[in-house]
Design a protein around this motif. Structure first.
Motif, PDB file in Angstrom:
ATOM      1  N   LEU A 160     -19.246  -4.131 -24.823  1.00  0.00           N
ATOM      2  CA  LEU A 160     -20.107  -3.230 -24.567  1.00  0.00           C
ATOM      3  C   LEU A 160     -21.622  -5.201 -24.786  1.00  0.00           C
ATOM      4  O   LEU A 160     -21.626  -5.462 -25.954  1.00  0.00           O
ATOM      5  CB  LEU A 160     -20.824  -2.323 -25.350  1.00  0.00           C
TER       6      LEU A 160
ATOM      7  N   HIS B 100     -25.685  -6.490 -23.104  1.00  0.00           N
ATOM      8  CA  HIS B 100     -26.897  -6.698 -21.701  1.00  0.00           C
ATOM      9  C   HIS B 100     -27.296  -7.416 -21.804  1.00  0.00           C
ATOM     10  O   HIS B 100     -27.040  -7.983 -22.430  1.00  0.00           O
ATOM     11  CB  HIS B 100     -27.788  -5.428 -22.090  1.00  0.00           C
TER      12      HIS B 100
ATOM     13  N   THR C 251     -18.389   1.911 -18.882  1.00  0.00           N
ATOM     14  CA  THR C 251     -19.649   2.238 -19.246  1.00  0.00           C
ATOM     15  C   THR C 251     -21.044   1.417 -19.469  1.00  0.00           C
ATOM     16  O   THR C 251     -21.109   0.694 -19.009  1.00  0.00           O
ATOM     17  CB  THR C 251     -19.525   2.370 -20.594  1.00  0.00           C
TER      18      THR C 251
ATOM     19  N   GLY D 173     -24.691   2.213 -18.755  1.00  0.00           N
ATOM     20  CA  GLY D 173     -25.966   2.634 -19.661  1.00  0.00           C
ATOM     21  C   GLY D 173     -25.549   4.053 -20.444  1.00  0.00           C
ATOM     22  O   GLY D 173     -24.245   4.004 -21.263  1.00  0.00           O
ATOM     23  N   ASP D 174     -25.468   5.298 -20.113  1.00  0.00           N
ATOM     24  CA  ASP D 174     -24.591   6.452 -21.074  1.00  0.00           C
ATOM     25  C   ASP D 174     -24.195   7.150 -20.077  1.00  0.00           C
ATOM     26  O   ASP D 174     -22.874   7.837 -20.538  1.00  0.00           O
ATOM     27  CB  ASP D 174     -26.066   7.836 -21.339  1.00  0.00           C
ATOM     28  N   GLU D 175     -23.919   6.701 -19.008  1.00  0.00           N
ATOM     29  CA  GLU D 175     -22.893   6.850 -18.407  1.00  0.00           C
ATOM     30  C   GLU D 175     -20.990   6.773 -17.993  1.00  0.00           C
ATOM     31  O   GLU D 175     -21.243   4.761 -18.183  1.00  0.00           O
ATOM     32  CB  GLU D 175     -23.331   6.831 -16.706  1.00  0.00           C
ATOM     33  N   VAL D 176     -20.660   7.052 -17.596  1.00  0.00           N
ATOM     34  CA  VAL D 176     -19.061   6.613 -17.869  1.00  0.00           C
ATOM     35  C   VAL D 176     -18.369   6.638 -16.123  1.00  0.00           C
ATOM     36  O   VAL D 176     -18.407   7.757 -15.778  1.00  0.00           O
ATOM     37  CB  VAL D 176     -18.127   7.344 -18.990  1.00  0.00           C
TER      38      VAL D 176
ATOM     39  N   VAL E 185     -29.705  -3.185 -19.549  1.00  0.00           N
ATOM     40  CA  VAL E 185     -28.305  -1.728 -19.486  1.00  0.00           C
ATOM     41  C   VAL E 185     -27.044  -2.159 -19.906  1.00  0.00           C
ATOM     42  O   VAL E 185     -26.173  -2.782 -19.867  1.00  0.00           O
ATOM     43  CB  VAL E 185     -28.446  -1.099 -18.191  1.00  0.00           C
TER      44      VAL E 185
ATOM     45  N   HIS F 117     -23.490  -2.368 -21.241  1.00  0.00           N
ATOM     46  CA  HIS F 117     -22.712  -2.126 -20.313  1.00  0.00           C
ATOM     47  C   HIS F 117     -21.507  -2.600 -20.490  1.00  0.00           C
ATOM     48  O   HIS F 117     -20.897  -3.707 -21.728  1.00  0.00           O
ATOM     49  CB  HIS F 117     -22.798  -2.645 -18.357  1.00  0.00           C
TER      50      HIS F 117
ATOM     51  N   GLU G  16     -23.204  -5.562 -28.143  1.00  0.00           N
ATOM     52  CA  GLU G  16     -23.676  -4.478 -29.206  1.00  0.00           C
ATOM     53  C   GLU G  16     -22.558  -4.126 -30.067  1.00  0.00           C
ATOM     54  O   GLU G  16     -22.813  -2.598 -30.374  1.00  0.00           O
ATOM     55  CB  GLU G  16     -24.093  -3.787 -28.101  1.00  0.00           C
TER      56      GLU G  16
END
Length: 115
Positions: free
Chosen positions: A42, A44, A62, A64-67, A82, A84, A114
């Motif tokens: 993870l 950005h 992944t 952002g908040d979407e998988v 964002v 990822h 991250e």
């Protein structure tokens, strides 16, 4: 070349179009592979938009908040800043995908880990 410079990060990549290789002033394009079980951690990019186009295999992306399940023919867009991540959760097949930035060099993209 390794995927991202962090020793925990996995995958292999090559640059196909960049300022260094062909004199591009506005974009960079490459090809990458993640073996089964490998993870591109993870992170950005604070200075660049990025995109992926899946050629072979499948993986969990992944953004952002979407998988999202990325499969051959999938195109994915990652806006600047964002977070990822890519996890090749397939047990037998290598993930192969094109990637690109709206910047001509990796050192102009920036990367913030991250995890």
């Amino acid at each position: 070349m390794s995927a991202g410079g962090d020793p925990r990060d996995r995958g292999r990549l090559v640059e196909l179009v960049s300022q260094q290789l062909v004199g591009s002033e506005r974009l960079m394009v490459g090809l990458a592979w993640l073996s089964p079980g490998e993870v591109h951690l993870l992170h950005h990019h604070p200075h660049a938009d990025e995109w992926y186009y899946i050629i072979r295999g499948s993986a969990q992306f992944t953004i952002g908040d979407e998988v999202i399940r990325g499969e051959p023919g999938s195109a994915l867009w990652i806006p600047t800043a964002v977070p990822h991540r890519i996890h090749n959760d397939h047990s037998r097949e290598t993930l192969e995908f094109l990637w690109g930035f709206d910047r001509p060099r990796l050192d102009s993209v920036g990367i913030v880990w991250e995890e």
